[in-house]
Scaffold this active site. Structure first.
Site, PDB file in Angstrom:
ATOM      1  N   LYS A 109      13.721  30.269 117.142  1.00 31.22           N
ATOM      2  CA  LYS A 109      13.359  31.290 116.071  1.00 31.22           C
ATOM      3  C   LYS A 109      12.234  31.948 116.615  1.00 31.22           C
ATOM      4  O   LYS A 109      12.014  33.358 116.547  1.00 31.22           O
ATOM      5  CB  LYS A 109      13.054  30.821 114.679  1.00 31.22           C
ATOM      6  CG  LYS A 109      14.136  30.233 113.958  1.00 31.22           C
ATOM      7  CD  LYS A 109      13.849  29.824 112.604  1.00 31.22           C
ATOM      8  CE  LYS A 109      15.329  29.647 111.889  1.00 31.22           C
ATOM      9  NZ  LYS A 109      15.148  29.097 110.458  1.00 31.22           N
ATOM     10  N   LYS A 190      25.979  27.300 115.625  1.00 27.62           N
ATOM     11  CA  LYS A 190      26.394  26.881 114.209  1.00 27.62           C
ATOM     12  C   LYS A 190      26.485  28.262 113.379  1.00 27.62           C
ATOM     13  O   LYS A 190      25.760  29.046 113.541  1.00 27.62           O
ATOM     14  CB  LYS A 190      25.371  25.693 113.827  1.00 27.62           C
ATOM     15  CG  LYS A 190      23.821  26.659 113.569  1.00 27.62           C
ATOM     16  CD  LYS A 190      22.977  25.458 112.831  1.00 27.62           C
ATOM     17  CE  LYS A 190      21.678  26.439 112.626  1.00 27.62           C
ATOM     18  NZ  LYS A 190      21.001  25.768 111.579  1.00 27.62           N
ATOM     19  N   LYS A 193      22.414  31.467 108.390  1.00 32.24           N
ATOM     20  CA  LYS A 193      22.077  32.372 107.574  1.00 32.24           C
ATOM     21  C   LYS A 193      21.479  33.264 108.643  1.00 32.24           C
ATOM     22  O   LYS A 193      21.331  34.613 108.240  1.00 32.24           O
ATOM     23  CB  LYS A 193      21.319  32.113 106.588  1.00 32.24           C
ATOM     24  CG  LYS A 193      22.208  31.330 105.137  1.00 32.24           C
ATOM     25  CD  LYS A 193      21.147  31.062 104.268  1.00 32.24           C
ATOM     26  CE  LYS A 193      20.421  29.551 104.462  1.00 32.24           C
ATOM     27  NZ  LYS A 193      20.147  28.981 103.161  1.00 32.24           N
TER      28      LYS A 193
END
Ligand code: AMP
Ligand code: TRP
Length: 321
Positions: A109, A190, A193
């Site tokens: 991230k 995966k 969101k």
């Protein structure tokens, strides 16, 4: 057996969350189970305050609609129990910078944005605080949280060693099937969101035509053999796994019944729609009564604080506060 788990109220809940986590929560619920909507965690990424407030209620209603019963388990919102943020600080003084900066999710991230927030680095410490405040033995999570759970165990052991036995060292529990639901368009990634490709995710509140469209357009391969083989056939195997976790079979058993991708997709789409429709109906009813949701959250927070408060006091005292 004490259980704790959490979910971030960011975006909308997708079937990866549902199959990988929430369904396990429902199956395992009992008076010793604590389930938390982790709104503090959601602040680690950019989120509009009004959206966060609404989505927290959306998630609460969704969890109830999926089958959590607040008369049976404790369901609450993280920021309404102040001990989470307080315990976070104690544990930030136990965890090391090195181990946090090595977390895969952090590197992933942080690598995607400039000037990322410190909270993105320390996020697993807050997660450890969540879990350890409730002396959880078991933490049902999807595969992507395994490393964070390992760190929680590490922090608990270090604390106990340094300051005396305060924390229970938790174990992770992963679902039999669908611990990792993959993106329908990029089946080696995966379903997530934060990395949504428009057709790659099925949301719990998608209507039947959207579900059908997304499954029909799901990326597979061209060798036209229905076989469960995640390494060679990731797209098709993801569909088989999804099918199996809704129908309660194994992916290989499902594969045996089909010869054509199109037939498998059509039946999968019907099965997903049939499984989600009752949840969607309950959701709409529950979400309409905001007063009732707020009241329920307040009661959940009270029950949670009764457990978290004494544990926090013990940890603080052990550290000399
Ligand atoms: P999050 O949306 O990151 O708060 O995740 C909530 C829960 O859903 C965690 O237990 C995750 O491990 C699980 N989860 C998230 N994405 C997936 C996925 N694609 N497959 C399986 N489980 C998932
Ligand atoms: N980090 C988890 C996720 O992104 C959410 C979470 C926060 C959690 N605290 C937790 C999960 C405690 C299990 C237990 O999915």
């Amino acid at each position: 057996m004490r259980i704790f788990s959490g979910i971030q109220p960011s975006g909308s809940m997708h079937i990866g969350n549902y199959l990988g986590a929430v369904r396990q929560w429902v199956d395992a619920q009992n008076p010793e189970a604590f389930y938390c909507i982790v709104d503090l965690h959601a602040l680690t990424l950019q989120i509009d305050p009004a959206d966060l407030r609404e989505q927290t209620l959306d998630f609460l209603a969704t969890l109830l609609a999926a089958g959590l019963d607040p008369e049976v388990c404790t369901l609450f919102i993280q920021s309404q129990v102040p001990y989470h943020a307080q315990m976070n600080w104690l544990l930030e003084c136990v965890a090391s910078y090195g181990e946090l900066s090595r977390m895969t999710q952090f590197k992933d991230k942080a690598g995607r944005q400039e000037g990322y927030r410190v909270g993105l680095l320390t996020y697993p410490v807050l997660m450890a605080a969540d879990i350890l405040l409730y002396s959880a033995d078991q933490v049902p999570v999807g595969d992507d949280q395994r490393q964070h759970l390992e760190l929680t165990r590490e922090i608990a052991e270090r604390f106990n060693h340094r300051y005396g036995e305060v924390f229970t060292v938790p174990a992770g529990v992963q679902p039999r099937a669908s611990a990792r639901v993959m993106d329908l368009q990029e089946p080696t990634r995966k379903m997530s969101k934060s990395l949504a490709s428009p057709l790659g995710l099925i949301y719990l509140n998608d209507d039947p035509s959207e579900i059908d469209k997304k499954i029909k357009k799901a990326v597979t391969d061209t060798d036209n053999e229905v076989r469960f083989d995640p390494a060679v056939k990731p797209g098709l195997s993801n569909l088989l796994e999804m099918f199996a976790s809704f129908s309660g079979e194994t992916p290989a058993t499902v594969a045996q019944r089909y010869e054509r991708y199109g037939d498998l997709k059509a039946d999968l789409s019907a099965l997903v729609i049939e499984s989600l429709t009752p949840i969607q109906q309950r959701y709409r009813e529950l979400r309409a009564d905001v007063g009732a949701l707020r009241e329920l959250a307040a009661r959940g927070a009270e029950k949670a604080a009764d457990v978290a408060g004494p544990l926090y006091q013990r940890a603080a005292a052990a550290m000399g506060l």
